[in-house]
Motif scaffolding. Structure first.
Motif, short mmCIF file in Angstrom:
data_model
loop_
_atom_site.label_atom_id
_atom_site.label_comp_id
_atom_site.label_asym_id
_atom_site.label_seq_id
_atom_site.Cartn_x
_atom_site.Cartn_y
_atom_site.Cartn_z
N GLY A 32 0.81 -1.21 0.00
CA GLY A 32 0.00 0.00 0.00
C GLY A 32 0.85 1.27 0.00
O GLY A 32 1.68 1.46 0.88
N LYS A 33 0.64 2.10 -1.00
CA LYS A 33 1.42 3.35 -1.09
C LYS A 33 0.85 4.43 -0.17
O LYS A 33 1.59 5.15 0.50
CB LYS A 33 1.44 3.85 -2.54
N THR A 34 -0.48 4.54 -0.16
CA THR A 34 -1.14 5.53 0.70
C THR A 34 -2.25 4.83 1.47
O THR A 34 -3.07 4.12 0.88
CB THR A 34 -1.74 6.67 -0.14
N THR A 35 -2.27 5.00 2.78
CA THR A 35 -3.23 4.33 3.64
C THR A 35 -4.15 5.37 4.29
O THR A 35 -3.67 6.33 4.90
CB THR A 35 -2.51 3.53 4.73
N TYR A 36 -5.45 5.17 4.12
CA TYR A 36 -6.44 6.12 4.61
C TYR A 36 -7.24 5.52 5.76
O TYR A 36 -7.52 4.32 5.79
CB TYR A 36 -7.43 6.50 3.49
N LEU A 37 -7.64 6.37 6.69
CA LEU A 37 -8.53 5.95 7.76
C LEU A 37 -9.95 5.84 7.20
O LEU A 37 -10.41 6.74 6.48
CB LEU A 37 -8.48 6.95 8.91
N ALA A 38 -10.64 4.75 7.50
CA ALA A 38 -11.94 4.49 6.89
C ALA A 38 -12.99 5.54 7.24
O ALA A 38 -13.91 5.79 6.46
CB ALA A 38 -12.43 3.11 7.32
N ARG B 286 0.82 2.68 7.68
CA ARG B 286 0.39 1.30 7.43
C ARG B 286 0.21 0.56 8.75
O ARG B 286 0.97 0.76 9.68
CB ARG B 286 1.45 0.56 6.60
N GLY B 287 -0.79 -0.32 8.77
CA GLY B 287 -1.02 -1.11 9.97
C GLY B 287 -1.91 -0.45 10.99
O GLY B 287 -2.26 -1.07 12.00
N THR B 288 -2.31 0.80 10.75
CA THR B 288 -3.22 1.49 11.68
C THR B 288 -4.59 0.80 11.67
O THR B 288 -5.10 0.43 10.60
CB THR B 288 -3.38 2.97 11.28
N GLU B 289 -5.17 0.61 12.84
CA GLU B 289 -6.49 -0.03 12.92
C GLU B 289 -7.52 0.79 12.15
O GLU B 289 -7.63 2.00 12.32
CB GLU B 289 -6.94 -0.16 14.38
N GLY B 290 -8.26 0.11 11.28
CA GLY B 290 -9.28 0.78 10.49
C GLY B 290 -8.76 1.46 9.25
O GLY B 290 -9.52 2.16 8.57
N ALA B 291 -7.49 1.24 8.93
CA ALA B 291 -6.91 1.88 7.74
C ALA B 291 -7.16 1.03 6.50
O ALA B 291 -7.29 -0.19 6.57
CB ALA B 291 -5.41 2.09 7.94
N MET B 292 -7.23 1.69 5.35
CA MET B 292 -7.47 1.02 4.08
C MET B 292 -6.53 1.60 3.03
O MET B 292 -6.13 2.75 3.11
CB MET B 292 -8.92 1.22 3.63
N SER B 293 -6.20 0.77 2.03
CA SER B 293 -5.41 1.23 0.89
C SER B 293 -6.05 0.69 -0.38
O SER B 293 -6.76 -0.32 -0.36
CB SER B 293 -3.96 0.73 1.00
N ILE B 294 -5.79 1.36 -1.48
CA ILE B 294 -6.36 0.91 -2.76
C ILE B 294 -5.81 -0.47 -3.12
O ILE B 294 -6.54 -1.35 -3.55
CB ILE B 294 -6.05 1.94 -3.86
N GLU B 295 -4.49 -0.63 -2.96
CA GLU B 295 -3.85 -1.91 -3.31
C GLU B 295 -4.43 -3.05 -2.49
O GLU B 295 -4.75 -4.12 -3.03
CB GLU B 295 -2.33 -1.82 -3.09
N LEU C 213 -15.79 -3.22 5.06
CA LEU C 213 -15.91 -1.78 5.27
C LEU C 213 -16.42 -1.51 6.69
O LEU C 213 -15.91 -0.62 7.39
CB LEU C 213 -16.85 -1.17 4.24
N GLY C 214 -17.42 -2.30 7.11
CA GLY C 214 -17.94 -2.14 8.47
C GLY C 214 -16.88 -2.43 9.51
O GLY C 214 -16.78 -1.73 10.53
N GLU C 215 -16.04 -3.44 9.26
CA GLU C 215 -14.97 -3.76 10.20
C GLU C 215 -13.95 -2.63 10.29
O GLU C 215 -13.47 -2.30 11.38
CB GLU C 215 -14.28 -5.06 9.77
N SER C 216 -13.64 -2.02 9.16
CA SER C 216 -12.69 -0.90 9.15
C SER C 216 -13.24 0.29 9.93
O SER C 216 -12.50 0.96 10.67
CB SER C 216 -12.37 -0.49 7.71
N ILE C 217 -14.53 0.54 9.79
CA ILE C 217 -15.15 1.64 10.52
C ILE C 217 -15.14 1.36 12.03
O ILE C 217 -14.83 2.25 12.84
CB ILE C 217 -16.59 1.87 10.02
N ILE C 218 -15.45 0.11 12.40
CA ILE C 218 -15.41 -0.26 13.82
C ILE C 218 -14.00 -0.13 14.36
O ILE C 218 -13.77 0.41 15.46
CB ILE C 218 -15.92 -1.71 14.00
#
Length: 334
Positions: free
Chosen positions: A224-230, A238-247, A286-291
């Motif tokens: 993952g190049k860029t990791t966003y908070l859901a 990277r590795g932050t709880e609830g984070a997502m990346s396009i890859e 997606l719900g898990e990332s939000i939680i």
């Protein structure tokens, strides 16, 4: 498990899954020349007792040992060829597979994790036969492979799974809880035939959800190049709880699609239901990332660890799939 995948792929794809077909080992009673040449019995052992064996008792002992081994093999083959899965056949098949697949198992599971996985495998075989077992085996292989990707890099960044990705019993249970519930409901025919396929769909969807979650997390941490908070789309490490990346998200989508296709190929679900499983898995993740972003590691929510979140995630995947089947497929797709 992967060691015997080629054998398991001989399954037919009907919804009522037939057991694996093995040769008839009952006393090697086949009429083939090979069987006639190598049949073990008292008549075959008599020349040995008169020649190489100096004692008649030794010959009798060899005969008894051969007969005993023949009986064990016959009983084992009967269990494996059982028309419908039973607890005995489930344990026998599972034990054989775990012994053959032990080199792979130890790379992805701790000793206690293997014990928990054995219980899961036995339950799965009892509920859905060899096809259901192969589905779980495919999930394990994909999840383990994704966890091992760039392990050294992930360890250096402090985002790798503990014990080099070898999962313990809590992780196994957390990843399979919803599937186990569906399996138990199927075994004891709760709700009758009308609910049977719904439980099967929930079972498949739970593992599609989990494999998507695992792959998206592990590939996201590796590539993952860029990791966003859901919740806020704020850029986070990277590795932050609830984070997502396009890859990671794309990799998880593909993993879910692959496992749903396996379930469809094995006759566990239909093609429309496979699509439902893929969509339900993405909604659940997606719900898990939000939680995770909203509550995990926050004050008052220390109990909300990864294992608890996993249970919520896969349960959501099963429930969403069942609801979609009832309110979308049943009413709109004819």
């Amino acid at each position: 498990m992967a060691t015997i995948s080629c054998t398991l792929l001989l399954l037919n794809s009907s919804r009522s899954v037939s057991p694996l077909r093995f040769p008839n080992f009952s006393g090697f009673s086949s009429s083939s020349p090979f069987a006639r040449s190598y049949r073990f019995g008292r008549r075959d052992l008599e020349p040995l007792s008169n020649g190489m064996l100096s004692s008649g008792s030794r010959a009798d002992g060899a005969t008894a040992a051969a007969a005993s081994m023949e009986g064990v093999m016959t009983e084992a083959m009967k269990l494996i060829q059982s028309a419908s899965p039973t607890w005995k056949s489930a344990v026998a098949n599972n034990l054989l597979i775990f012994v053959l697949g032990s080199p792979l198992l130890v790379t992805g599971l701790s000793a206690s994790g293997i014990a928990a996985a054995f219980l899961l495998g036995t339950l799965t075989w009892r509920a859905y036969g060899s096809a259901g077992f192969l589905l779980v085996a495919a999930y394990f292989v994909i999840g383990t492979a994704a966890t091992k990707v760039k392990m050294t890099q992930k360890e250096a960044q402090g985002v790798a799974e503990k014990r080099k990705g070898r999962r313990g019993p809590r992780s196994v249970i957390g990843s399979s809880a919803a599937g186990c519930v569906c399996a138990f409901l199927s075994i004891y025919q709760v709700g009758g035939a009308a609910f049977s396929q719904l439980f099967r769909l929930g079972f498949v969807s739970s593992f599609c959800t989990k494999v998507s979650d695992t792959v998206s997390s592990e590939i996201g941490k590796a590539y993952g190049k860029t990791t966003y908070l859901a919740t806020t789309f704020k850029i986070v490490p990277r590795g932050t709880e609830g984070a997502m990346s396009i890859e990671g998200t794309l990799a998880g989508l593909l993993a879910s699609f692959f496992l749903a296709s396996v379930g469809c190929f094995l006759g566990q679900i239909t093609p429309p239901e496979a699509a439902v499983c893929v969509l339900a898995s993405q909604i659940a993740n997606l719900g898990e990332s939000i939680i995770g972003a909203s509550f995990q590691d926050k004050e008052g929510f220390k109990w909300l660890n990864n294992d608890v979140v996993n249970v919520i995630n896969i349960s959501l995947g099963s429930i969403v799939a069942i609801l979609m089947q009832q309110f979308i497929l049943q009413n709109w797709v004819k």
